[in-house]
Scaffold this active site. Sequence first.
Site, PDB file in Angstrom:
ATOM      1  N   ARG A  29       0.837  -1.198   0.000  1.00  0.00           N
ATOM      2  CA  ARG A  29       0.000   0.000   0.000  1.00  0.00           C
ATOM      3  C   ARG A  29       0.880   1.260   0.000  1.00  0.00           C
ATOM      4  NH1 ARG A  29      -4.515   1.553   4.658  1.00  0.00           N
ATOM      5  NH2 ARG A  29      -5.360   3.381   3.627  1.00  0.00           N
TER       6      ARG A  29
ATOM      7  N   ASP B 257      -4.990   5.069  13.927  1.00  0.00           N
ATOM      8  CA  ASP B 257      -4.069   5.482  12.871  1.00  0.00           C
ATOM      9  C   ASP B 257      -4.586   6.762  12.226  1.00  0.00           C
ATOM     10  OD1 ASP B 257      -6.215   4.695  11.324  1.00  0.00           O
ATOM     11  OD2 ASP B 257      -5.211   2.976  10.416  1.00  0.00           O
TER      12      ASP B 257
END
Length: 550
Positions: A162, A444
């Site tokens: 990613r 996050d």
Amino acid sequence: MLIWDGSKLSPPPSDLTAEYEALFTSDSLQFLYELVSTFDKEVDQVLRQRVSRKAHIDLSGELPDFLESSAHIRSDPDWRVKPVPPRLQRRHVDIGDLAPCDTERFIKALQTPAEGIQVDFDDGNCPTYHNQIKGIHNVLKAVLNQLPNVPHISQGPVLMLRPRAWNMVENNMMVEGKKVPGPLFDFGLLMFHCGKILLENESGPFFYLSKVESILEARLWNKIFVWTQQKLGLPLGCIKATVLIENVLAAFEMEEILYELREHSAGLNCGIWDYSASFVNKFGHRRDFLLPDRSKYVNMEKRFLRSYMDLLVQTCHRRGALATGGMAALLLPQNTHSDSYRRVLSTVTRLKLLEIKAGVDGFMVYDLNLIEPMQKLFRLHSQGDNQLNQLRCDVTITADDLLSMPSGGVTLHGLKHNIAVGVLFINAWLSGHGHFFYKGQVEDSATAEISRSQVWQWVRHQTRLEEDHRVVSRRLVNDLTMEVMVELRPVCHSARAKQVLHTAADMFLEVVYKRDFPEFITTYLSEDHTFLSSQRCGQMEDLDLERARL
């Protein structure tokens, strides 16, 4: 600073000289230079298109709808995405938010029975120069089977790489006088060093694409894939990518995104918090799009999120693509016999069962101890490698369904929780970390986005608390931030750590009081505050939130 072909690269961090030399060879630098110089203008164009689209929405008051210009794509029943390779056909449980610069956790993840790993250079990662070099080099070592006590790359969990999203730049590399787009830096190095080996081992190259907003952005990624495969002598279509539908505008263009990537598609993914935050991003100044307390009123059972997931599954399966759900952020307590352990496992099971019954082909967990229970859950409630046979013909999703805000207000608990998450994320970022633990779950940039978005919106609309009808004002947010700081102070084990935490609080207040909504908190941290960047602060003694598990 290394210079070649009008480009510049910063020297390596002092402890990563060998890794730097392995990654930045003359050939890889030439490849990066050509990749960036070929696509840099088009990256700028899609970013300007985002600004133009947002301005049009603001000025016109219009709401998004399914595009008339691409109705022929949606109405054509015949096209399908190219089938994915065998290793992608069964990915019930992936490990999410794994920053590969964390060598110890990366190795542990590779040793698990998970079907895949989201190797994350985006949401769960702070993209310091050190972290990017270390992370990409660790991926290379995994691909070359040079990490200790892990299965061969063809046998262990498949790597879903990613790269950063379009809004991020790489501050340590310039091409023709401009900082390079972060995703091209990450993608280019990963493909150059790992692409061919992954293909030879029938294990890639596979990617996640973050924060794609439109058909035009999917088209750009497809052009990048085609160019890269040709440049590296790889067969067309060997790159496979799962697009994360993290923006409300992209929800109206799911089929178009699949169509543009049909040779390279590994499907679509849905995730609750970035998607929810995008409503504030695009419509936050409108009172009729006030998003209520996420801790009490926002979950996948609400109409706007359930419609989004149902549409994603239906769209993917109609076109032969895989549909994956979000990540379970909850952490299992250490004591497997405790009531809290059973309670957490029951909560995760209930939420993931909702996704399985909606037809998803897989989802993610953060806690490695959740892998096997969730794999068992999938086996019990689905059939075969995936659920592509669930076409969801029962689903008819309208624009109203996707734009229907849940009812509810704001609680004192929810406001304080959002403040704490926002402050602690910035604190972690200043300390070189992209995620942290707080009250039993991993946080996050996605949860930081929704947290600061909600505080900004509640202040903007002078929302009142449910408990005592106090206005969510600047003064109240200031006072609550000070309360949160007092509660967090015991985990600051040095004067330096206290200083960093206070800086994080000041920055959080700055971002939630801005007149105009900053589109991404990571862009704000990376570019507006480069003088506080973790390239320097990462050397400081910091709060060890990974171990503290607040």
